[in-house]
Each structure stands twice: as structure tokens, then as C-alpha cells.
Design a protein around this motif. Structure first.
Motif, PDB file in Angstrom:
ATOM      1  N   GLU A  37       0.808  -1.222   0.000  1.00  0.00           N
ATOM      2  CA  GLU A  37       0.000   0.000   0.000  1.00  0.00           C
ATOM      3  C   GLU A  37       0.842   1.274   0.000  1.00  0.00           C
ATOM      4  O   GLU A  37       0.590   2.181  -0.810  1.00  0.00           O
ATOM      5  N   PRO A  38       1.857   1.399   0.876  1.00  0.00           N
ATOM      6  CA  PRO A  38       2.648   2.643   0.874  1.00  0.00           C
ATOM      7  C   PRO A  38       3.318   2.925  -0.470  1.00  0.00           C
ATOM      8  O   PRO A  38       3.381   4.078  -0.906  1.00  0.00           O
ATOM      9  N   ALA A  39       3.789   1.854  -1.126  1.00  0.00           N
ATOM     10  CA  ALA A  39       4.449   2.038  -2.425  1.00  0.00           C
ATOM     11  C   ALA A  39       3.454   2.513  -3.476  1.00  0.00           C
ATOM     12  O   ALA A  39       3.758   3.409  -4.281  1.00  0.00           O
ATOM     13  N   LEU A  40       2.257   1.954  -3.486  1.00  0.00           N
ATOM     14  CA  LEU A  40       1.247   2.377  -4.450  1.00  0.00           C
ATOM     15  C   LEU A  40       0.757   3.787  -4.147  1.00  0.00           C
ATOM     16  O   LEU A  40       0.476   4.564  -5.069  1.00  0.00           O
ATOM     17  N   MET A  41       0.670   4.111  -2.869  1.00  0.00           N
ATOM     18  CA  MET A  41       0.263   5.465  -2.486  1.00  0.00           C
ATOM     19  C   MET A  41       1.245   6.498  -3.029  1.00  0.00           C
ATOM     20  O   MET A  41       0.852   7.540  -3.572  1.00  0.00           O
ATOM     21  N   ARG A  42       2.539   6.202  -2.899  1.00  0.00           N
ATOM     22  CA  ARG A  42       3.560   7.137  -3.390  1.00  0.00           C
ATOM     23  C   ARG A  42       3.547   7.208  -4.913  1.00  0.00           C
ATOM     24  O   ARG A  42       3.651   8.292  -5.496  1.00  0.00           O
ATOM     25  N   GLU A  43       3.452   6.058  -5.550  1.00  0.00           N
ATOM     26  CA  GLU A  43       3.527   6.016  -7.011  1.00  0.00           C
ATOM     27  C   GLU A  43       2.382   6.786  -7.667  1.00  0.00           C
ATOM     28  O   GLU A  43       2.593   7.541  -8.633  1.00  0.00           O
TER      29      GLU A  43
END
Length: 260
Positions: A37-43
Motif C-alpha cells: 500500500e505505501p508504495a502504491l500510495m507514493r507512485e
């Protein structure tokens, strides 16, 4: 000239499309873990709530599964056929007529939306399909592909991808196109089944009638008249269902034997 509103993808749909492209393109393979989730949020520059909604949509489509406390993983391509993917040779007369009945309600609304939302490019594509249909009709050729494209372009003009997806699936089942398109070998109604928009021997004037009905739909969409577009499509598909019913009955009727 009408101002056509620009339709922007929702935030969850952007995430869905981004992850789906990686899955279909092979960047994410069955068994691979989807970025956290954090990676997709940033991307994608979205919130955790948006990412979770996107994952729910991907799960509903059968592309991924979420394992509590572990993560979200890509599923193997399902073997089951998707909704409405049944081929024209695998469905019965009753099913073909039932699918056309469903198309009546769906495409009537699609025509109404197309009249309100169409852009010049949509109108040009519809016009090209109509002109091809008429040219093929006059030359005695198959009008099936042009018929199919006319209806697909109306669905595209709604700006709603789900209309296009469902109507194209229904069209694949109820507007069968001959195998090996472009082949010079003739195909008979007995070998291909009744075709939506194709005249059968019992209805030789069917193509001319279909052309007039298509033109009425196009004119209503062109002038931006949703009510008239809906009515014209309703009449066209209701008439088409009757033409198909008569053609299918003629094809299935027992042949008279010598001496009868």
C-alpha cells in the motif's frame, strides 16, 4: 458546437489500470506480490483508502487475492470463461433471442447517452460504418462487420467503458462473423446461423430496412437528441429481434421431402 466534457478517470481506477497493465503485460506474474500500500500510495499520489478500493476492484475481477497480514498476490489466469463470452455456435435460438432482448434495453440507453456525449470523432466512425454497410449491401456483400462496428461506435460514444465491454460481448454472440474474414468462399445461413443485420432468403429486403433504421439512429445522435436516439434504437433492435426470430424459425423448419 457542443462542448464535450472531458471524462477523467477516478483515482481508484488509475490504480486499477496501472496494476492491471503490469499483470497483463507480464511484469507481475501469477504468485507475485503486488506492491504494498505505501508504495502504491507514493507512485499514484493517492490515499490509503483509494489503494484499498482499487485492490477490492482487482479482487472482484479475479486478478488478485489479498491474504490477511501477508499482502496481495497475483492470481493465475482463470480457466472459466468470462461473462457473456459464449460463442455464437454454442448458444441456442432461445438464448440468442434473449440476448437481443437484453441489448434492446442496454443499447437504447447507450444511444441516448451517445447523443448527449458524442464527439466529432465518434460521429465520423459511425458514418464510416454506415457508408460501408450501404456499399456492401449494394454490392451484394456481407454487411455483418459494418453492422457490428456501427453498434460498437455508439457504445464507445457513451464514454462508459462498461457499456462498450458488455455490448461488444453481446454483439460477439448475436452478430457472428464468418471465420476467415475476407475469404472469397461463400458462407450459407445454414452453416453460420442467423446473423444480426444480414438478410435471409425469407427477408430479402432486410438489409435495406436495417440501413434506414441505422440512419435514423445516427441522425438523432448527430443532432444531439437523446430521446429520439433512444426511440430509434429501441425500434431498430425490436425489429431486428423479429427478423432474427423469423430467420431462425425458417432455418430450423423441417425441409419438405420429394413428393410432399
Amino acid at each position: 458546437m457542443n462542448d464535450i466534457p472531458v471524462r477523467v478517470k477516478s483515482q481508484p481506477q488509475r490504480v486499477v489500470d496501472g496494476v492491471s497493465e503490469r499483470i497483463h503485460g507480464g511484469a507481475l506474474k501469477p504468485g507475485d506480490r503486488v506492491p504494498a500500500e505505501p508504495a502504491l500510495m507514493r507512485e499514484f499520489g493517492v490515499s490509503r483508502t483509494v489503494v484499498r478500493e482499487a485492490m477490492s476492484r482487482l479482487q472482484a475481477s479475479g486478478l488478485v487475492e489479498t491474504r490477511q497480514g501477508v499482502g496481495t498476490f497475483v492470481l493465475a489466469t482463470p480457466m472459466a470463461s468470462p461473462l457473456l463470452s459464449v460463442g455464437p455456435r454454442d448458444i441456442q435460438v432461445r438464448q440468442k433471442l434473449a440476448m437481443l432482448e437484453l441489448r434492446i434495453s442496454l443499447e437504447s440507453e447507450a444511444a441516448s447517452l451517445a447523443a448527449a456525449r458524442r464527439a466529432d470523432a465518434h460521429l465520423a466512425a459511425m458514418r464510416a460504418a454506415l457508408d460501408t454497410f450501404d456499399a456492401q449491401r449494394r454490392a451484394g456483400g456481407s454487411t455483418t462487420e459494418a453492422d457490428f462496428q456501427f453498434h460498437v461506435q455508439i457504445a464507445a460514444a457513451t464514454g462508459n467503458e462498461y457499456f462498450q465491454e458488455v455490448l461488444q460481448s453481446l454483439g460477439n454472440a448475436t452478430i457472428p462473423r464468418p471465420a476467415g474474414a475476407g475469404s472469397a468462399a461463400p458462407t450459407s445461413p445454414a452453416s453460420t446461423g442467423a446473423r444480426f443485420g444480414e438478410a435471409q432468403p425469407v427477408l430479402e429486403s432486410g438489409k435495406a430496412v436495417t440501413q434506414r433504421e441505422h440512419e435514423a439512429i445516427y441522425e438523432a445522435i448527430h443532432r444531439g437528441d437523446p430521446a429520439s436516439a433512444r426511440a430509434a434504437m429501441f425500434m431498430h433492435l425490436t425489429n431486428s429481434r423479429e427478423r432474427m426470430r423469423l430467420s431462425l424459425l425458417a432455418a430450423s423448419a423441417p425441409k419438405a421431402s420429394i413428393g410432399d
